[in-house]
Every structure is written in C-alpha cells, then in structure tokens.
Write a protein that holds these residues in place. Structure first.
Motif, PDB file in Angstrom:
ATOM      1  N   UNK A 185     -67.438  36.696  50.471  1.00 48.73           N
ATOM      2  CA  UNK A 185     -67.696  35.988  51.726  1.00 48.73           C
ATOM      3  C   UNK A 185     -68.804  34.946  51.593  1.00 48.73           C
ATOM      4  N   UNK A 186     -69.837  35.272  50.801  1.00 47.07           N
ATOM      5  CA  UNK A 186     -70.931  34.321  50.590  1.00 47.07           C
ATOM      6  C   UNK A 186     -70.429  33.026  49.958  1.00 47.07           C
ATOM      7  N   UNK A 187     -69.609  33.126  48.901  1.00 48.65           N
ATOM      8  CA  UNK A 187     -69.110  31.939  48.204  1.00 48.65           C
ATOM      9  C   UNK A 187     -68.295  31.042  49.137  1.00 48.65           C
ATOM     10  N   UNK A 188     -67.397  31.650  49.892  1.00 53.06           N
ATOM     11  CA  UNK A 188     -66.520  30.844  50.748  1.00 53.06           C
ATOM     12  C   UNK A 188     -67.286  30.298  51.951  1.00 53.06           C
ATOM     13  N   UNK A 189     -68.228  31.054  52.468  1.00 57.25           N
ATOM     14  CA  UNK A 189     -69.054  30.555  53.572  1.00 57.25           C
ATOM     15  C   UNK A 189     -69.800  29.299  53.125  1.00 57.25           C
ATOM     16  N   UNK A 190     -70.362  29.349  51.918  1.00 56.92           N
ATOM     17  CA  UNK A 190     -71.119  28.215  51.397  1.00 56.92           C
ATOM     18  C   UNK A 190     -70.203  27.029  51.097  1.00 56.92           C
ATOM     19  N   UNK A 191     -69.072  27.295  50.435  1.00 55.97           N
ATOM     20  CA  UNK A 191     -68.157  26.213  50.068  1.00 55.97           C
ATOM     21  C   UNK A 191     -67.575  25.535  51.301  1.00 55.97           C
ATOM     22  N   UNK A 192     -67.251  26.310  52.309  1.00 56.61           N
ATOM     23  CA  UNK A 192     -66.683  25.707  53.521  1.00 56.61           C
ATOM     24  C   UNK A 192     -67.725  24.886  54.263  1.00 56.61           C
ATOM     25  N   UNK A 193     -68.986  25.322  54.209  1.00 56.11           N
ATOM     26  CA  UNK A 193     -70.037  24.553  54.878  1.00 56.11           C
ATOM     27  C   UNK A 193     -70.287  23.229  54.159  1.00 56.11           C
ATOM     28  N   UNK A 194     -70.110  23.207  52.826  1.00 55.65           N
ATOM     29  CA  UNK A 194     -70.281  21.963  52.068  1.00 55.65           C
ATOM     30  C   UNK A 194     -69.305  20.897  52.526  1.00 55.65           C
ATOM     31  N   UNK A 195     -68.087  21.328  52.807  1.00 58.38           N
ATOM     32  CA  UNK A 195     -67.048  20.365  53.178  1.00 58.38           C
ATOM     33  C   UNK A 195     -66.892  20.212  54.686  1.00 58.38           C
ATOM     34  N   UNK A 196     -67.626  21.020  55.440  1.00 55.29           N
ATOM     35  CA  UNK A 196     -67.489  20.964  56.892  1.00 55.29           C
ATOM     36  C   UNK A 196     -66.170  21.526  57.385  1.00 55.29           C
ATOM     37  N   UNK A 197     -65.575  22.408  56.595  1.00 57.54           N
ATOM     38  CA  UNK A 197     -64.289  23.011  56.960  1.00 57.54           C
ATOM     39  C   UNK A 197     -64.521  24.317  57.708  1.00 57.54           C
ATOM     40  N   UNK A 198     -63.903  24.511  58.863  1.00 61.68           N
ATOM     41  CA  UNK A 198     -64.038  25.793  59.568  1.00 61.68           C
ATOM     42  C   UNK A 198     -63.587  26.948  58.676  1.00 61.68           C
ATOM     43  N   UNK A 199     -64.219  28.098  58.826  1.00 61.08           N
ATOM     44  CA  UNK A 199     -63.923  29.239  57.961  1.00 61.08           C
ATOM     45  C   UNK A 199     -62.451  29.639  58.008  1.00 61.08           C
ATOM     46  N   UNK A 200     -61.878  29.686  59.207  1.00 60.64           N
ATOM     47  CA  UNK A 200     -60.476  30.087  59.320  1.00 60.64           C
ATOM     48  C   UNK A 200     -59.569  29.127  58.554  1.00 60.64           C
ATOM     49  N   UNK A 201     -59.875  27.846  58.643  1.00 57.15           N
ATOM     50  CA  UNK A 201     -59.075  26.853  57.919  1.00 57.15           C
ATOM     51  C   UNK A 201     -59.246  26.999  56.414  1.00 57.15           C
ATOM     52  N   UNK A 202     -60.479  27.284  55.973  1.00 55.59           N
ATOM     53  CA  UNK A 202     -60.741  27.466  54.549  1.00 55.59           C
ATOM     54  C   UNK A 202     -59.951  28.654  54.012  1.00 55.59           C
TER      55      UNK A 202
ATOM     56  N   UNK B 184     -73.618  36.221  59.633  1.00 53.70           N
ATOM     57  CA  UNK B 184     -72.751  35.291  58.904  1.00 53.70           C
ATOM     58  C   UNK B 184     -71.729  36.042  58.045  1.00 53.70           C
ATOM     59  N   UNK B 185     -72.143  37.153  57.449  1.00 53.32           N
ATOM     60  CA  UNK B 185     -71.192  37.960  56.668  1.00 53.32           C
ATOM     61  C   UNK B 185     -70.086  38.486  57.580  1.00 53.32           C
ATOM     62  N   UNK B 186     -70.479  39.004  58.734  1.00 56.80           N
ATOM     63  CA  UNK B 186     -69.497  39.531  59.687  1.00 56.80           C
ATOM     64  C   UNK B 186     -68.561  38.418  60.155  1.00 56.80           C
ATOM     65  N   UNK B 187     -69.125  37.270  60.496  1.00 60.24           N
ATOM     66  CA  UNK B 187     -68.318  36.125  60.937  1.00 60.24           C
ATOM     67  C   UNK B 187     -67.312  35.724  59.856  1.00 60.24           C
ATOM     68  N   UNK B 188     -67.759  35.709  58.596  1.00 61.80           N
ATOM     69  CA  UNK B 188     -66.906  35.262  57.500  1.00 61.80           C
ATOM     70  C   UNK B 188     -65.799  36.266  57.221  1.00 61.80           C
ATOM     71  N   UNK B 189     -66.131  37.541  57.204  1.00 62.26           N
ATOM     72  CA  UNK B 189     -65.115  38.550  56.913  1.00 62.26           C
ATOM     73  C   UNK B 189     -64.081  38.594  58.031  1.00 62.26           C
ATOM     74  N   UNK B 190     -64.521  38.435  59.270  1.00 61.82           N
ATOM     75  CA  UNK B 190     -63.574  38.414  60.396  1.00 61.82           C
ATOM     76  C   UNK B 190     -62.670  37.179  60.319  1.00 61.82           C
ATOM     77  N   UNK B 191     -63.230  36.055  59.885  1.00 63.14           N
ATOM     78  CA  UNK B 191     -62.420  34.837  59.749  1.00 63.14           C
ATOM     79  C   UNK B 191     -61.321  35.046  58.712  1.00 63.14           C
ATOM     80  N   UNK B 192     -61.652  35.702  57.609  1.00 62.82           N
ATOM     81  CA  UNK B 192     -60.627  35.966  56.589  1.00 62.82           C
ATOM     82  C   UNK B 192     -59.547  36.889  57.137  1.00 62.82           C
ATOM     83  N   UNK B 193     -59.948  37.890  57.886  1.00 65.76           N
ATOM     84  CA  UNK B 193     -58.977  38.807  58.490  1.00 65.76           C
ATOM     85  C   UNK B 193     -58.080  38.092  59.502  1.00 65.76           C
ATOM     86  N   UNK B 194     -58.656  37.121  60.192  1.00 66.24           N
ATOM     87  CA  UNK B 194     -57.903  36.456  61.266  1.00 66.24           C
ATOM     88  C   UNK B 194     -56.714  35.653  60.756  1.00 66.24           C
ATOM     89  N   UNK B 195     -56.746  35.258  59.459  1.00 65.69           N
ATOM     90  CA  UNK B 195     -55.626  34.485  58.909  1.00 65.69           C
ATOM     91  C   UNK B 195     -54.694  35.369  58.075  1.00 65.69           C
TER      92      UNK B 195
END
Length: 356
Positions: free
Chosen positions: A135-152, A189-200
């Motif tokens: 979750x940390x890696x994808x949270x950081x990578x998505x923030x670099x590109x300005x991509x919403x977590x669900x979209x990432x 942020x960890x909770x937000x990221x893990x929930x975003x992955x579950x949502x897709x």
C-alpha cells in the motif's frame, strides 16, 4: 486463570473484544492455544495450505528511513523489466505459481513503471499469479502522478496484478509509526489505500510486524482495525503475524542495548492464538510465517490457531538482512513433511486460497 465462558461464547460468535484479548494474556497458555485450535478447526478444517512462490526485489533503495529496515545496504539497484522477466522465468521453471514483487518507494518508481512490470509479466507468463507491491508503494506512486488511488489500482488490476500485499502496515498506531517509520504512510493513509484496492476488486492479505516498541493493547487495536475493514470490504484473504527481527537496524540496536531481545516463542504463539480468536468469523486464514518463526515453531503454531505456512519463497532477502537465520527457501517436499508430521493434510494454493 481459565478462560471465562462469556469470552469463549463471544469468540465463537466472532464478537471477541479488546478487553477479552487483554484478559486472555493471563490464562494458561495451553488452554488459550486449545481454544484457538478449536476455532481453527471450525473455520479452516484440517487442511494446512502453502504456496510455491518466489520473492523478487525490484530495488534495494527507498526514500524512507524506517528504523527497523536492514535491507538498504551496498550499491543501490533498480531491476530492469528484462531482469525481472528473467527471474520470473526461473521461478516458473522451478514450479512457482506466484511471484511476490517487493521494493521501496522512490521518485523513479512511478505508476507507469509498476504498470509496465505487471503488464510484461502477465503478457509473458499469463499463468503466473502476481502478488505485488505494498500500500505504501502505490500510495506514493499514485501521488506522484496525481492519480486517484482507485484509478491507480484499477489500472494495475487490468494490466495483470492479481493481489496486493498487505505489508507496510507494521503497527497501525500513529504513536508507534512516529517512532519506527515516521516518513511512511500514516495509519489513516494505509486504511484509505487498502480500502481503495478492495473497492476495485483486488484481494489483499493483512500483516502485523510486532515485537519492537508497541504494547499488547496496540497489537490488539491493529488486529481489530483489520477486522473492521474486513467487515466493510470482505477482501482480506489472510492475516500474517511477523515478529520483528532486531538485528542490523536502528530500532533493534536500541532494543538490544536495553537488554530486550526478540519476541519469545510463547508470545509468538499467544499472538497467533489471540488473532484467531479476534478474527474468528471474519478472516479464516492465519499464516505461521516459517521464515520468521523458524520451521519448528511454525509447526507448533498449527496447533495454536494457524492453518497456513506461507510460501516456499525461493529467497527472502529482507528477513536475511535483519538477522533471520531460518533460511530463504523451503522445498515443497519439506513443507509437506512438516504439515503431515503435524497430523494435518497439505494443500498447495494460490494467493486467493484456491487449490492448485
């Protein structure tokens, strides 16, 4: 102290509380283990699962400065796609069905890089399950590109990511995280990221890395946070308890100077047992991580609430760098021998706990 009947009743209903967990610390250990083992039988039966997999470390560098990390040593590297594919090919020839891709977080590792990795592996090795990233890696990578977590996560899933790891959780307490990994993502942020992955539609495991500066209460808060997420999403496949390795890192050096060493085997088994009790009816699969616990204690854990031994791994450089002495690879034949000699039935699985 024996286990009060009301605690046993709540455990079977899947309603055990933090107060119950704290009370269970004072009961006779083998009585605690027996309750957890009974709950394990009800949830997962007599089968013990494992996965044939290989860890691939895409980099040994990281922007973070976690006090428990011993992996960043020597000359830094970032694997190319070609080098990653070569390792995947070697794993396939060795019989692996899953690739676990791990790394740090760096400005060079953007979302496009992660998508290129999963797309390339999926294209060249369509039968290989990709269990990757934190979750940390994808949270950081998505923030670099300005991509919403669900979209990432939707992009990664469409390109071939099978499951996301539930690592980088450590202890889900901001008090603890400020001490051991201040630059890492926060609990929220960890909770937000893990929930975003579950949502897709991505499934993940959940982990706890314990035995450093946290309290038992913070361990139980962590487990109950995972349970709350599972009640909402239902997308956790397993829970993995990982004792802290105190060697070759700053947090560990401070612990050792104070006269505190690694977790005891009794505490490891207690945490597995109480995790089974707190998660009963919510997460059926609990892993005894042999590379952290050692093969013998992991086998004992199968009678204390665990029903999975994890993977053959092929290499676990992170544990080795932190002073782990249990090896980097366990052949399928030995894993099955450990399981059958414990009186249980082995089953090879994938990351979704489907039989292979």
């Amino acid at each position: 102290m024996t286990i009060p009947e009301d605690i046993i009743e709540r455990a079977y209903k899947g309603e055990a509380t933090k107060e119950d967990a704290l009370a269970l610390l004072d009961v006779k250990p083998f009585e605690l283990y027996a309750l957890a083992d009974d709950l394990r039988k009800e949830a997962a039966g007599e089968t013990v699962t494992y996965v044939t997999n290989r860890n691939i470390y895409i980099t040994n560098m990281c922007k973070g400065n976690c006090g428990f990390c011993a992996f960043r040593e020597g000359e830094g590297y970032i694997l190319t796609i070609e080098e990653i594919l070569e390792q995947v090919g070697q794993a396939e020839k060795a019989g692996a069905v899953e690739i676990c891709i791990q790394g740090g977080y760096l400005p060079q590792l953007d979302l496009e890089f992660y998508n290129d990795i999963v797309r390339s592996i999926h294209t060249n090795y369509p039968n290989m399950t990709i269990h990757g990233f934190s979750p940390m890696e994808i949270h950081y990578a998505s923030s670099l590109s300005g991509t919403p977590l669900e979209e990432a996560f939707a992009e990664l899933k469409s390109n071939g990511l099978g499951t996301l790891t539930g690592t980088s959780a450590e202890i889900l307490s901001d008090r603890v995280r400020k001490i051991i990994c201040e630059e890492k993502i926060t609990t929220d942020q960890w909770i937000e990221t893990i929930k975003a992955s579950h949502s897709v539609g991505l499934r993940t495991n959940a982990t706890i890395m314990y035995g450093h500066v946290e309290t038992w209460e913070e361990r139980f808060d962590h487990i109950l946070t995972v349970r709350n997420i599972q009640e909402e999403t239902g997308a956790f496949t397993e829970f993995i308890t990982m004792p802290f390795m105190p060697y070759n890192n700053l947090i560990g050096e401070e612990m050792l100077r104070s006269g505190k060493f690694m977790t005891t085997g009794t505490d490891d088994l207690k945490l597995i047992a109480i995790a089974r009790i707190l998660l009963n009816g919510h997460i059926d699969n609990l892993q005894a991580c042999w590379v952290k616990l050692g093969k013998k204690l992991a086998q004992v854990a199968l009678s204390c609430g665990a029903n999975d031994l994890g993977g053959t791994l092929m290499e676990d450089q992170i544990t080795l760098a932190s002073g782990g002495s249990n090896g980097e690879y366990l052949p399928t034949e030995e894993l099955e021998w450990i399981i059958t000699s414990a009186g249980r039935k082995p089953m090879r699985r994938n990351a979704l706990y489907e039989e292979i």
